[in-house]
Write an enzyme that holds these catalytic residues in place. Sequence first.
Site, PDB file in Angstrom:
ATOM      1  N   LYS A  77       0.832  -1.213   0.000  1.00 23.93           N
ATOM      2  CA  LYS A  77       0.000   0.000   0.000  1.00 23.93           C
ATOM      3  C   LYS A  77       0.867   1.265   0.000  1.00 23.93           C
ATOM      4  CE  LYS A  77      -2.137  -1.312   3.710  1.00 23.93           C
ATOM      5  NZ  LYS A  77      -1.471  -2.641   3.843  1.00 23.93           N
ATOM      6  N   THR A  78       1.832   1.321   0.914  1.00 32.05           N
ATOM      7  CA  THR A  78       2.707   2.491   0.968  1.00 32.05           C
ATOM      8  C   THR A  78       3.503   2.615  -0.329  1.00 32.05           C
ATOM      9  OG1 THR A  78       2.869   2.320   3.368  1.00 32.05           O
ATOM     10  CG2 THR A  78       4.612   3.542   2.252  1.00 32.05           C
ATOM     11  N   ASP A 122      -1.880   7.279   5.890  1.00 37.14           N
ATOM     12  CA  ASP A 122      -1.759   5.866   6.242  1.00 37.14           C
ATOM     13  C   ASP A 122      -2.691   5.568   7.414  1.00 37.14           C
ATOM     14  OD1 ASP A 122      -0.754   3.353   5.916  1.00 37.14           O
ATOM     15  OD2 ASP A 122       1.284   3.820   6.566  1.00 37.14           O
ATOM     16  N   THR A 171      -5.562  -1.196   6.592  1.00 31.98           N
ATOM     17  CA  THR A 171      -5.569  -2.653   6.691  1.00 31.98           C
ATOM     18  C   THR A 171      -6.962  -3.123   7.099  1.00 31.98           C
ATOM     19  OG1 THR A 171      -4.778  -2.362   8.944  1.00 31.98           O
ATOM     20  CG2 THR A 171      -3.140  -2.961   7.304  1.00 31.98           C
ATOM     21  N   ARG A 230       6.691  -8.188   1.928  1.00 30.12           N
ATOM     22  CA  ARG A 230       7.549  -7.726   3.028  1.00 30.12           C
ATOM     23  C   ARG A 230       8.228  -8.913   3.691  1.00 30.12           C
ATOM     24  NH1 ARG A 230       4.489  -4.353   6.796  1.00 30.12           N
ATOM     25  NH2 ARG A 230       5.314  -2.616   5.596  1.00 30.12           N
TER      26      ARG A 230
END
Length: 350
Positions: A77-78, A122, A171, A230
Amino acid sequence: MAEDELVPEDDGGQSLVRSGADDVERAAEAALRPRHLDEFVGQPVVREQLSLVLQSALSRGRTPDHVLLSGPPGLGKTTLAMIIAAELGASLRVSSGPAIQHAGDLAAILSSLEEGEVLFLDEIHRLARPAEELLYVAMEDFRVDVVVGKGAGASAIPLALPPFTVVGATTRAGLLPAPLRDRFGFTGHLDFYADGELQRVLMRSAGLLGVPLDVEAAAEIASRSRGTPRIANRLLRRVRDWAEVRGDGRLSLAAARAALEVYEVDHRGLDRLDRSVLTALCSRFGGGPVGLTTLAVAVGEEPETVETVAEPFLFREGLIARTPRGRVATADGWAHLGLTAPVPTGTLFG
Ligand SMILES: Nc1ncnc2c1ncn2[C@@H]1O[C@H](COP(=O)(O)OP(=O)(O)OP(=O)(O)O)[C@@H](O)[C@H]1O
Ligand SMILES: [Mg+2]
């Protein structure tokens, strides 16, 4: 934009495959982030949709609609928010729900935005209600009401804002109030990655890190990465460490297996905490049902850690299940530990 402006999430325990990122990791991640949409691996649906939104805005010379990105931690997302700004040639301003304590904080950010800027918010589901309401108006009417004075003499002066684009990330899309969700012209939902996609993420990262990664090793790491880039990148760095210290520097299949054994990541991607939760559930509580708090005490962790770090993956893998009376181990859960589920007492003869 400095990546350390990003507010660290609270990610509980210290497990190697836990989903959040700490400060050291943030720097490592920054180096591996794709900068453009065509470097972004996987998520073909979101990538195509987003590319249309951006190209159309660019060709019309307008700012695009606001974009909401939702999905579990570590799926990009980031990264996508940064890509959106880069593709638009716009600068990126970063804040987050928890960082904005008061509506005034958000008003200050909004009133300092320049034309065309991308504002990345965020964890947008954690915005306080008054800030949220301010954001509705700003997103829809490009206006913010600046409150001047205090108490009875206070008055709100409307301030027009230049066109800008909000990119929200969450999230927990379900926690977002409908009026806020409705103000996003486009919502991209990121899903877990297939092993083949993670393999491509790994090969790309290995190239950037300058480490020789064998295809078989990439496949092995990918299959233990819980569908999450990640985690894949994190495991890659641990395998690199092993290969450099104990091996010949080459990231071979054998090196990957040996390293992941040292770090107690099993063939399905479970780590020590996941396995101790599953083991406690089976061995100490006969497979359940058992309540979260009792289970957490049994493994010596905070209930929140068990609930947010270990359980989502165990549920997703079908190793445990939730019942009204508590958590239970599934047949697959028992099998994963090499144990046999006991025959329910009601069906025993005699
Ligand atoms: N599609 C992708 N291709 C290549 N690398 C990716 C991709 N998605 C994520 N990554 C890598 O995974 C790391 C984590 O991604 P990112 O920080 O964007 O996740 P996130 O969804 O914002 O997570 P969180 O919810 O915890 O904030 C990044 O450093 C990036 O290098
Ligand atoms: Mg993020």
